[in-house]
Enzyme design. Structure first.
Site, mmCIF file in Angstrom:
data_model
loop_
_atom_site.group_PDB
_atom_site.id
_atom_site.type_symbol
_atom_site.label_atom_id
_atom_site.label_comp_id
_atom_site.label_asym_id
_atom_site.label_seq_id
_atom_site.Cartn_x
_atom_site.Cartn_y
_atom_site.Cartn_z
ATOM 1 N N ASP A 60 9.098 1.988 10.636
ATOM 2 C CA ASP A 60 8.017 1.816 9.667
ATOM 3 C C ASP A 60 8.428 2.571 8.417
ATOM 4 O O ASP A 60 8.703 3.782 8.474
ATOM 5 C CB ASP A 60 6.723 2.392 10.255
ATOM 6 C CG ASP A 60 5.509 2.192 9.357
ATOM 7 O OD1 ASP A 60 5.678 2.100 8.121
ATOM 8 O OD2 ASP A 60 4.380 2.141 9.889
ATOM 9 N N TYR A 151 -3.438 -1.580 -4.272
ATOM 10 C CA TYR A 151 -2.157 -2.285 -4.205
ATOM 11 C C TYR A 151 -1.498 -2.318 -5.585
ATOM 12 O O TYR A 151 -0.298 -2.048 -5.725
ATOM 13 C CB TYR A 151 -2.393 -3.698 -3.682
ATOM 14 C CG TYR A 151 -1.183 -4.596 -3.669
ATOM 15 C CD1 TYR A 151 -0.230 -4.510 -2.660
ATOM 16 C CD2 TYR A 151 -1.001 -5.568 -4.660
ATOM 17 C CE1 TYR A 151 0.876 -5.351 -2.640
ATOM 18 C CE2 TYR A 151 0.097 -6.415 -4.646
ATOM 19 C CZ TYR A 151 1.029 -6.299 -3.639
ATOM 20 O OH TYR A 151 2.112 -7.136 -3.622
#
Length: 253
Positions: A60, A151
């Site tokens: 990850d 984002y």
């Protein structure tokens, strides 16, 4: 298309699907040895079986320790000459409902994931006086969009990082660039389409049209179009191109 240097080793984060997989496949076709990195081992193995990569490592990108270990594992085969920092995710919510946890998730994956990956490969690139780093940002790194403030902030941070690091690396033959796709026909955008359908009651076609309206060409970008731009940035003919954030968005930017 400018040629790649002889047999470079490219690492593509988020390389098991979507834009990352298209980039990995393009690099393989151009003669690179490609390692894909992601969280899903099965997806990465599928990319290898399809000929889109040679090797895979699981991590990850938001976990710096795990990412460093995976990149070290990949580097044992061959030092990494090309880094494509592509892994990312998007969540949408009005700003007033975007809590600190949402902002942290978006920054950890979309920005710190890029930082961690670059930190892991940059010393070796500097020692060898060669490297190509390309971050897959977004048009959200160049303009604002409603309901994705976290984002968008993370992608703006990626573009700022690229522009600053490129200046630091300008004398080292290591280039640092970003590509900024508009809405692209990937699983990530498919999630946005499903979200639009759920919240508005629109059909799939109407939801796609809602996203495509941002592109003056009236369509979604294809992963291959993004891959072609990345391949050029990795080529020998793009040695003077650094610190750039190239929009691939049909004229949106």
């Amino acid at each position: 298309m400018s040629a790649l240097p002889q047999s470079p080793h490219a690492l593509v984060t988020g390389g098991g699907r979507g834009i990352g997989r298209a980039i990995a496949a393009a690099l393989v076709e151009a003669g690179a040895t490609v390692t894909v990195l992601g969280r899903n081992a099965a997806t990465l193995e599928e990319a290898i079986k399809a000929g889109a990569a040679h090797f895979a490592v699981v991590a990850d990108v938001s976990d710096e320790v795990a990412l460093n270990a995976a990149i070290m594992e990949a580097s044992v085969r061959q030092p990494i000459d090309i880094l494509i920092a592509n892994a990312g995710s998007a969540e949408s919510a009005p700003f007033v409902k975007s809590d600190s946890a949402l902002f942290s998730r978006m920054m950890d994956v979309n920005f710190m994931g890029v930082v961690h990956a670059i930190r892991a490969v940059l010393p070796g690139m500097k020692d060898r006086s060669y490297g190509r780093i390309v971050a897959v940002a977004s048009t959200a790194g160049l303009k604002g969009y409603a309901y994705v403030s976290a984002y968008t902030a993370a992608k703006h941070a990626v573009v700022g990082l690229v522009r600053s690091l490129a200046l630091e690396m300008a004398g080292s033959n290591v280039t640092v660039n970003a590509v900024c796709p508009g809405f692209t026909d990937t699983d990530l955008v498919a999630g946005s389409i499903e979200n639009i359908m759920k919240k508005t009651g629109r059909s799939r076609e109407q939801a796609i049209a809602n996203l495509a309206r941002h592109n003056p060409q009236g369509r979604l970008i294809t992963p291959q179009e993004v891959a072609d731009a990345v391949l050029w940035l990795c080529g020998e003919g793009a040695g003077a191109v650094t610190g750039q954030a190239i929009a691939i968005a049909g004229g949106e930017i």
